[in-house]
Design a protein around this motif. Structure first.
Motif, short mmCIF file in Angstrom:
data_model
loop_
_atom_site.label_atom_id
_atom_site.label_comp_id
_atom_site.label_asym_id
_atom_site.label_seq_id
_atom_site.Cartn_x
_atom_site.Cartn_y
_atom_site.Cartn_z
N GLY A 81 18.02 -13.37 -38.13
CA GLY A 81 18.05 -13.20 -36.67
C GLY A 81 16.64 -13.05 -36.11
O GLY A 81 16.29 -13.66 -35.09
N ILE A 82 15.83 -12.24 -36.76
CA ILE A 82 14.44 -12.06 -36.32
C ILE A 82 13.70 -13.39 -36.41
O ILE A 82 12.97 -13.78 -35.49
N GLY A 83 13.95 -14.11 -37.50
CA GLY A 83 13.33 -15.43 -37.67
C GLY A 83 13.68 -16.37 -36.53
O GLY A 83 12.82 -17.08 -36.01
N GLY A 120 14.40 -15.59 -33.48
CA GLY A 120 13.64 -15.17 -32.28
C GLY A 120 12.21 -15.66 -32.35
O GLY A 120 11.64 -16.13 -31.36
N MET A 121 11.62 -15.57 -33.55
CA MET A 121 10.24 -16.05 -33.72
C MET A 121 10.17 -17.56 -33.44
O MET A 121 9.26 -18.01 -32.74
N TRP A 156 6.42 -11.81 -26.84
CA TRP A 156 7.25 -11.91 -25.64
C TRP A 156 7.76 -10.52 -25.28
O TRP A 156 7.70 -9.59 -26.08
N LEU A 191 7.97 -9.84 -31.51
CA LEU A 191 6.92 -9.95 -32.54
C LEU A 191 5.98 -11.11 -32.24
O LEU A 191 4.83 -11.11 -32.67
N GLU A 192 6.46 -12.09 -31.50
CA GLU A 192 5.62 -13.22 -31.11
C GLU A 192 5.00 -13.03 -29.73
O GLU A 192 4.54 -13.97 -29.10
N ALA A 197 13.95 -9.08 -31.14
CA ALA A 197 12.89 -8.51 -31.99
C ALA A 197 11.91 -9.60 -32.43
O ALA A 197 10.69 -9.41 -32.38
N GLY A 198 12.45 -10.74 -32.86
CA GLY A 198 11.58 -11.86 -33.27
C GLY A 198 10.71 -12.32 -32.12
O GLY A 198 9.51 -12.60 -32.30
N LEU A 199 11.28 -12.40 -30.93
CA LEU A 199 10.51 -12.81 -29.75
C LEU A 199 9.42 -11.79 -29.44
O LEU A 199 8.27 -12.16 -29.16
N GLY A 256 10.32 -18.25 -29.77
CA GLY A 256 9.06 -17.90 -29.10
C GLY A 256 7.94 -18.87 -29.45
O GLY A 256 7.17 -19.29 -28.58
N HIS A 262 -2.55 -17.21 -35.51
CA HIS A 262 -1.35 -17.51 -34.71
C HIS A 262 -0.61 -18.74 -35.23
O HIS A 262 0.59 -18.88 -35.05
#
Lengths: 307, 290
Positions: B134-136, B138-139, A64, A61-62, A57-59, B142, B69
């Motif tokens: 967890g979302i953090g 992933g961010m 991907w 949102l960025e 989900a985080g990816l 990325g 961004h």
């Protein structure tokens, strides 16, 4: 199917530099080539399905396009709330991959059975749910799923499933005509297209010609084809390797509530119970009455009654 | 003004003002909870100083360009405490202050758990605990692939750390050496129906994060001097994610609400509101504007 999956995925990854793959520590040697070619876009999160989905989900949102892979029972049921809240609710373009859906891992026991994956994923708003029947359907549908603006789920099997031929290509969201016929329609999902085609061969000898559709896309359901079918046949038989609730037959039954013409539905598939006894998959299908033999028997008795 | 480079000047000028700001925003939360008839006030008040430290001192964010961004990503994972988030975002002009009147109302951009569909400015919706970290991660993954030098901050509650998914994420962050990730735990000691220490078996959050491969430090999370000093030390160690265990008081700033499990859910009455505002000696920022 898994070979077709990883080959198609690798092709898409070569064209789409935003595709990123996450695994919950599964797929031993399956993704070696992908990992070699796209090492930074291969993430093993460990045996941590909740984390796999939240990180995906985080990816997303960025910007991907994550593909999150695990055994079907863990990919869906274990991480269900994460998929619901962090994937479906924000409508993120994440593909969840359930390897070994249904009773692919029949002999591994109930922990590895996923006869509820289609229900769990279908109930989530905005989710596209697909259960291809062979490698060709995987290869055809996967690139389409990876273009969707929202979330999706694909149930894939293992290795070496038989492939089959159909007059139509597999197109996401459209029932695929396997064989045309009359009076009775067989509508299958997943690799149950294979026993359906086997059954058709047997029935042919008796001059029995039901229509057969492969409903690889369980959600959104192709109600256009079902509406047309309802004008042509009196009975639709659904065949699925899924519990009675929430799978293909349940979806078709929901469609029937909107159908103007009265139509009879029959279902062949597992009963509402855990599949105990460590049975091998074909034996399980036989005992639960949704193998080729059961399909032949059901169609034959119905065909005689219709005469 | 919000640069982190000139740390000393920023700190010495700002702190008394920041403390006043925190009192004003606490008054705003109490007013919103009263008017919106929605509780979770003690959780909002406990993290207010942390939010003030983040939003007025540390986060590289621009209300005029909120989706830049390169912005720092801030995930408010303890969504139930959102009056605090809304108040601070309104005060920093991310949206009009008058929106605060609509907190928890029908069709509001500010529902009683933050929803990105209602308020697209958010990094993500929250309300179900254990998702934010967890979302953090992933961010961060990325952003690192994209070569963006943004920091990601996740504010969690101590009760949230009951969730196993928090520790799955913690493990992943350490394994991937996420130096740009900061987790802040608002350790107010009070959960929905119990005390977090008792429910965690009287074990240390700082030690837990350290055992998971993070660098962690414990501070007084209702002391802006300590908050800013901790933020300015980030990253605490090269190659490791950082965690701030912020010991706070539930309901901080309003004595009759402090450290009471009751005030996790209770909606302030007219009398409660009056007493709270008298103690804070401030009025809500949206009332001032009218």
């Amino acid at each position: 199917m898994r070979k077709a999956f990883v080959e198609t995925l690798t092709q898409v990854a070569a064209e789409n530099s935003r595709l990123i793959f996450l695994t919950g520590d599964l797929g031993f040697q399956v993704f070696d080539n992908f990992r070699e070619r796209f090492s930074s876009r291969y993430i093993n999160v460990g045996v941590a399905e909740a984390q796999m989905i939240c990180a995906a989900a985080g990816l997303a949102l960025e910007g991907w396009r994550p593909v999150a892979y695990s055994i079907a029972s863990f990919a869906t049921a274990r991480a269900f709330e994460q998929i619901r809240i962090s994937v479906s609710y924000p409508n993120l373009p994440i593909l969840v991959v359930g390897a070994g859906g249904g009773y692919t891992y029949a002999a591994s026991g109930v922990t590895h059975h996923a006869a509820d994956d289609l229900a769990l994923m279908s109930i989530l708003p905005g989710m596209t749910v697909v259960a291809p029947g062979d490698s060709n359907e995987v290869a055809a549908l996967l690139p389409e799923l990876l273009q969707l603006p929202g979330p999706s789920y694909i149930r894939i099997g293992r290795y070496g499933e038989p492939s089959y031929y159909a007059n139509e290509p597999a197109v996401l969201g459209r029932a695929r005509l396997l064989r045309d016929g009359e009076r009775i329609a067989l509508v299958s999902t997943g690799d149950l297209a294979v026993p359906v085609l086997e059954a058709l061969e047997v029935l042919k000898a008796d001059d029995i010609w039901p229509i057969a559709y492969q409903m690889h896309t369980v959600k959104p359901l192709d109600t256009t084809t079902l509406d047309q079918l309802s004008q042509r046949v009196e009975t639709i038989i659904t065949i699925e390797e899924h519990l009675p609730s929430g799978g293909l037959s349940a979806a078709v039954n929901t469609w029937r509530t909107t159908c103007e013409k009265s139509i009879k539905l029959l279902r062949l598939g597992p009963v509402d119970a855990f599949a105990l006894g460590n049975l091998e998959r074909n034996e399980l299908r036989h005992r639960l009455g949704y193998d080729a033999e059961a399909i032949v028997k059901t169609v034959r008795s119905l065909w005689d009654k219709l005469k | 003004m919000f640069s982190v480079k000139n740390k000393t000047a920023n700190m010495s000028i700002a702190i008394p003002l920041l403390e006043k700001k925190a009192r004003q925003l606490r008054a705003t939360c109490v007013q919103m909870a009263h008017d919106g008839k929605e509780g979770h006030l003690s959780s909002a008040l406990s993290c207010m100083d942390l939010l003030v430290g983040l939003y007025y001192h540390w986060l590289r964010i621009d209300p005029k360009n909120p989706k830049d961004h390169k912005r720092d990503r801030f995930i408010f994972s303890k969504g139930h405490a959102c009056t605090a988030l809304y108040a601070v975002m309104a005060d920093r002009d991310f949206f009009p202050k008058k929106w605060l009147y609509r907190y928890a109302q029908n069709d509001s951009p500010l529902p009683n758990h933050p929803c990105k569909h209602s308020l697209p400015l958010l990094e993500c919706s929250s309300g179900s605990l254990g998702h934010g970290l967890g979302i953090g991660t992933g961010m961060v993954y990325g952003l690192r692939l994209d070569g963006v030098d943004a920091r990601t901050v996740v504010l969690m509650s101590d009760g949230e750390c009951n969730e196993g998914s928090v520790w799955e994420a913690a493990m992943f962050a350490a394994a991937n050496k996420f130096e740009n990730l900061l987790a802040i735990v608002d350790y107010n000691g009070v959960q929905a129906v119990g005390r977090s220490d008792q429910l965690m078996g009287y074990t240390s959050l700082e030690e837990k994060f350290k055992a998971f491969g993070w660098n962690a430090l414990t501070i007084n999370g209702n002391n802006l001097n300590e908050i800013i000093a901790a933020l300015d030390t980030f990253p605490f160690e090269k190659g490791r994610p950082s965690a701030i265990i912020a010991k706070t008081t539930a309901g901080s700033g309003v004595r009759f609400m402090e450290d009471q499990v009751l005030w996790h859910y209770r909606v302030p009455s007219d009398e409660d509101l009056k007493l709270a505002l008298e103690e804070l000696k401030e009025v809500a920022i949206h009332l001032e504007e009218v």
